[in-house]
Enzyme design. Structure first.
Site, PDB file in Angstrom:
ATOM      1  N   THR A 176       0.826  -1.216   0.000  1.00 52.37           N
ATOM      2  CA  THR A 176       0.000   0.000   0.000  1.00 52.37           C
ATOM      3  C   THR A 176       0.856   1.259   0.000  1.00 52.37           C
ATOM      4  OG1 THR A 176      -1.719  -1.231   1.147  1.00 52.37           O
ATOM      5  CG2 THR A 176      -1.952   1.152   1.125  1.00 52.37           C
ATOM      6  N   CYS A 177       1.948   1.236   0.749  1.00 52.12           N
ATOM      7  CA  CYS A 177       2.839   2.402   0.794  1.00 52.12           C
ATOM      8  C   CYS A 177       3.488   2.635  -0.564  1.00 52.12           C
ATOM      9  CB  CYS A 177       3.904   2.224   1.865  1.00 52.12           C
ATOM     10  SG  CYS A 177       3.209   2.172   3.539  1.00 52.12           S
ATOM     11  N   THR A 178       3.825   1.551  -1.252  1.00 44.82           N
ATOM     12  CA  THR A 178       4.426   1.665  -2.578  1.00 44.82           C
ATOM     13  C   THR A 178       3.428   2.268  -3.569  1.00 44.82           C
ATOM     14  OG1 THR A 178       5.914  -0.191  -2.143  1.00 44.82           O
ATOM     15  CG2 THR A 178       5.518   0.369  -4.462  1.00 44.82           C
TER      16      THR A 178
END
Length: 151
Positions: free
Chosen positions: A43-45
């Site tokens: 999700t952060c990517t």
């Protein structure tokens, strides 16, 4: 948690290259600070890549952009290089800035309680005053969320 009308907290953190970045360097510019839980996680990517894909739109609106997590400088550098981000990723391993912004909180996943970063994006005006807090960040449209209601 920091709220609309609050002043940008003073801080100095190391970026992915180990260079110090002070909050005072952003005064006089509009600023987006996005907090993400962990570099190189799915999700952060997606969120970081979405912001990178739209960096020219953000800059056109006058925004500087910086991402902050509790990852080490080394981990931030790997994440930064892997995806070619065109903005700094700052390392806050001591949680000083995370605490100043109020994003280091108790979280719960699968019944387990732990301390972690609540994914949040803050927008600041040229005077360092918070103009918007996005607490319901949608990683696939993070840039669109920032650019909503900009005019």
């Amino acid at each position: 948690m920091l709220k609309v009308g609050d002043q940008l907290p003073e801080f100095e953190l190391l970026n992915q290259d180990g260079e110090p970045v002070k909050s005072s360097k952003f005064i006089g510019k509009k600023l987006v600070v996005f907090f993400y839980p962990k570099a190189n996680t799915p999700t952060c990517t997606v969120e970081a890549c979405n912001l990178n894909d739209h960096i020219s739109k953000l800059k056109k609106e006058g925004f500087q952009l910086v991402g902050i997590s509790a990852d080490s400088v080394k981990r931030q550098k790997g994440f930064h290089e892997k995806f070619g981000f065109r903005y700094d990723l700052l390392s806050d391993e001591n949680h000083d800035v995370l605490n100043k912004f109020g994003v280091w909180q108790e979280k719960k996943t699968f019944g387990k309680t732990y301390m972690g970063i609540v994914r949040t994006t803050f927008l600041f005006d040229e005077n360092g005053i918070c103009t918007r807090v996005i607490s319901d960040v949608k990683s696939k449209i993070a840039a669109e969320q920032i650019l909503e209601n900009v005019h």
